[in-house]
Design a protein around this motif. Structure first.
Motif, PDB file in Angstrom:
ATOM      1  N   UNK A 184       0.686  -1.547  -0.421  1.00  0.00           N
ATOM      2  CA  UNK A 184      -0.125  -0.273   0.170  1.00  0.00           C
ATOM      3  C   UNK A 184       0.858   1.177  -0.151  1.00  0.00           C
ATOM      4  N   UNK A 185       0.591   2.256  -1.697  1.00  0.00           N
ATOM      5  CA  UNK A 185       1.568   3.564  -1.147  1.00  0.00           C
ATOM      6  C   UNK A 185       1.121   4.488  -0.492  1.00  0.00           C
ATOM      7  N   UNK A 186       2.171   4.595   0.680  1.00  0.00           N
ATOM      8  CA  UNK A 186       1.992   5.400   1.564  1.00  0.00           C
ATOM      9  C   UNK A 186       2.377   7.258   0.636  1.00  0.00           C
ATOM     10  N   UNK A 187       4.006   7.074   0.234  1.00  0.00           N
ATOM     11  CA  UNK A 187       4.310   8.404  -0.380  1.00  0.00           C
ATOM     12  C   UNK A 187       5.182   7.781  -1.584  1.00  0.00           C
ATOM     13  N   UNK A 188       6.077   9.081  -2.784  1.00  0.00           N
ATOM     14  CA  UNK A 188       6.598   8.351  -3.595  1.00  0.00           C
ATOM     15  C   UNK A 188       7.389   9.288  -4.021  1.00  0.00           C
ATOM     16  N   UNK A 189       8.899   9.750  -4.208  1.00  0.00           N
ATOM     17  CA  UNK A 189       9.756  10.192  -4.488  1.00  0.00           C
ATOM     18  C   UNK A 189       9.632  10.705  -5.777  1.00  0.00           C
ATOM     19  N   UNK A 190      10.366  11.284  -6.497  1.00  0.00           N
ATOM     20  CA  UNK A 190      10.797  11.422  -7.628  1.00  0.00           C
ATOM     21  C   UNK A 190      11.496  11.631  -7.874  1.00  0.00           C
ATOM     22  N   UNK A 191      12.614  10.766  -8.371  1.00  0.00           N
ATOM     23  CA  UNK A 191      14.008  10.663  -8.805  1.00  0.00           C
ATOM     24  C   UNK A 191      15.480  11.230  -7.881  1.00  0.00           C
ATOM     25  N   UNK A 192      15.050  10.612  -6.419  1.00  0.00           N
ATOM     26  CA  UNK A 192      15.631  10.655  -5.329  1.00  0.00           C
ATOM     27  C   UNK A 192      17.346  10.906  -5.406  1.00  0.00           C
ATOM     28  N   UNK A 193      18.085  11.220  -3.995  1.00  0.00           N
ATOM     29  CA  UNK A 193      19.418  10.782  -4.719  1.00  0.00           C
ATOM     30  C   UNK A 193      18.752   9.238  -3.448  1.00  0.00           C
ATOM     31  N   UNK A 194      20.099   8.361  -3.755  1.00  0.00           N
ATOM     32  CA  UNK A 194      19.881   7.001  -3.029  1.00  0.00           C
ATOM     33  C   UNK A 194      19.861   7.623  -1.556  1.00  0.00           C
ATOM     34  N   UNK A 195      21.227   8.487  -0.683  1.00  0.00           N
ATOM     35  CA  UNK A 195      20.492   8.537   0.360  1.00  0.00           C
ATOM     36  C   UNK A 195      18.925   8.834   0.849  1.00  0.00           C
ATOM     37  N   UNK A 196      18.060   9.528  -0.159  1.00  0.00           N
ATOM     38  CA  UNK A 196      16.654  10.167   0.105  1.00  0.00           C
ATOM     39  C   UNK A 196      15.967   8.560  -0.463  1.00  0.00           C
ATOM     40  N   UNK A 197      15.908   8.030  -0.396  1.00  0.00           N
ATOM     41  CA  UNK A 197      15.387   7.038  -0.998  1.00  0.00           C
ATOM     42  C   UNK A 197      14.578   6.177  -0.273  1.00  0.00           C
ATOM     43  N   UNK A 198      13.102   6.524  -0.085  1.00  0.00           N
ATOM     44  CA  UNK A 198      12.514   5.036   1.260  1.00  0.00           C
ATOM     45  C   UNK A 198      12.432   4.219   0.376  1.00  0.00           C
ATOM     46  N   UNK A 199      13.322   3.522  -0.917  1.00  0.00           N
ATOM     47  CA  UNK A 199      12.752   2.115  -0.733  1.00  0.00           C
ATOM     48  C   UNK A 199      13.502   2.129  -1.635  1.00  0.00           C
ATOM     49  N   UNK A 236      -0.595  11.768  -4.807  1.00  0.00           N
ATOM     50  CA  UNK A 236      -2.535  13.248  -3.387  1.00  0.00           C
ATOM     51  C   UNK A 236      -2.848  12.149  -3.725  1.00  0.00           C
ATOM     52  N   UNK A 237      -3.149  11.078  -4.730  1.00  0.00           N
ATOM     53  CA  UNK A 237      -4.641   9.833  -4.826  1.00  0.00           C
ATOM     54  C   UNK A 237      -3.993   8.969  -3.421  1.00  0.00           C
ATOM     55  N   UNK A 238      -2.850   8.324  -3.392  1.00  0.00           N
ATOM     56  CA  UNK A 238      -1.813   7.829  -2.648  1.00  0.00           C
ATOM     57  C   UNK A 238      -2.649   8.217  -1.121  1.00  0.00           C
ATOM     58  N   UNK A 239      -2.563   9.749  -0.965  1.00  0.00           N
ATOM     59  CA  UNK A 239      -2.746   9.606   0.668  1.00  0.00           C
ATOM     60  C   UNK A 239      -4.420  10.168   1.016  1.00  0.00           C
ATOM     61  N   UNK A 240      -4.790  10.214  -0.717  1.00  0.00           N
ATOM     62  CA  UNK A 240      -6.686  10.475  -0.064  1.00  0.00           C
ATOM     63  C   UNK A 240      -7.240   9.795  -0.438  1.00  0.00           C
ATOM     64  N   UNK A 241      -6.685   8.896  -0.802  1.00  0.00           N
ATOM     65  CA  UNK A 241      -7.670   7.024  -1.801  1.00  0.00           C
ATOM     66  C   UNK A 241      -6.832   6.259  -0.906  1.00  0.00           C
ATOM     67  N   UNK A 242      -6.677   5.618  -2.955  1.00  0.00           N
ATOM     68  CA  UNK A 242      -5.406   4.105  -2.740  1.00  0.00           C
ATOM     69  C   UNK A 242      -5.307   3.785  -3.449  1.00  0.00           C
TER      70      UNK A 242
END
Ligand code: UTP
Length: 279
Positions: A184-199, A236-242
């Motif tokens: 279940x997605x909780x957040x997404x980051x576009x093009x993160x550096x390896x240190x900031x990547x959430x997964x 936004x869809x992940x945070x407000x719906x699914x």
């Protein structure tokens, strides 16, 4: 039930210049079949028989490809070469193709919004044809995702595990594991550096989207380069719906890059063409 699949194909394909100066990158062949044909085959395998293209200037070759070519058919009628057209003939006879244009290249989110006119108010799939996805041993990636949609009825994005050296090229998800490669997605980051990547789970070019995504995109502010990012709308869809993320079964080649394109060509040549199978 999902019936429709949208192909945003309006991008310039600058990584393949000069080849893409006057031909769409989606028409580049992997062995003897254009990239976009592989994507449509995958959609049709998942019973998505309404295919919509969001095209742009210089992309007419795609519409011509999914249409009958009377002169050519006449020329090869009765010869052994007719079998080479069997696959495309099947699509022309069994699939409904429609086209709309994205007048300004304002990003993937904007391209999908341009496709609203072809989709209407129903859930739909999206294929980025430059991601070639294959699952020779089983169901294709879109078919896997459609099965999941039938259970969860929410947007689903395909993800793939990538390592630190590649992570900066992708949108990356943060998610809560549910089961069987599903998050279940909780957040997404576009093009993160390896240190900031959430997964290490990177978003690839297969999506199932619920139709509320259109309204969300309309309210999504343009990001980098003035482009409307699909990732922002999905967050936004992940945070407000699914939104679910699915680690698909199969292999994927990034054919938007030269290296991925060559790898895909070698793979298809060895696994299909040399074995006497149609690609
Ligand atoms: P890419 O980021 O791969 O862009 O877009 P591109 O322009 O095709 O290729 P390069 O980077 O210049 O080599 C991902 C997908 O989104 C579509 C593209 O056609 C591609 O399928 N797209 C992107 C649009 O349809 N419209 C856009 O405004 C942007």
């Amino acid at each position: 039930m999902i019936r429709k699949c949208l192909f945003p194909v309006a991008g310039y394909g600058t990584r393949f210049l000069p080849a893409t100066k006057s031909m769409p990158k989606e028409m580049l062949p992997i062995v003897n079949k254009p990239l976009v044909h592989y994507g449509v085959d995958e959609a049709v395998e998942a019973n998505l028989n309404y295919i919509g293209f969001v095209t742009g200037r210089g992309k007419r070759a795609i519409a011509d490809y999914f249409d009958i070519s009377y002169e050519l058919e006449d020329q090869i009628a009765g010869t052994g070469k007719e079998t080479l057209l069997q696959g495309i003939r099947y699509l022309i006879n069994n699939v409904k193709f429609s086209f709309t244009r994205q007048n300004n290249m304002l990003g993937l989110g904007h391209a999908i919004l341009s496709g609203e006119t072809l989709i209407g108010q129903e859930a739909f799939a999206v294929v980025l044809a430059d991601d070639l996805c294959l699952h020779p041993e089983g169901k294709g990636i879109l078919a896997q995702m459609v099965t999941l949609y039938q259970r969860y009825h929410c947007s689903i994005i395909a993800v793939q595990e990538v390592d630190n050296t590649e992570i900066e090229r992708y949108g990356v998800i943060a998610g809560i594991p549910l089961h069987d490669d599903l998050y279940k997605v909780t957040d997404m980051i576009e093009k993160p550096s390896p240190e900031n990547a959430p997964s290490h789970l990177a978003i690839i070019g297969r999506y199932i989207l619920t139709p509320d995504i259109f309204e969300i995109i309309k309210h999504t502010q343009p990001g980098k380069n003035g482009e409307v990012q699909l990732t922002d709308a999905l967050r936004s869809q992940a945070q407000n719906a699914c939104v679910m993320a699915y680690k698909f079964k199969g292999i994927r080649f990034d054919c938007g890059s030269i290296d991925g394109f060559i790898d895909a060509t070698n793979y298809c040549y060895r696994h299909f063409y040399q074995q006497g199978e149609q690609c």
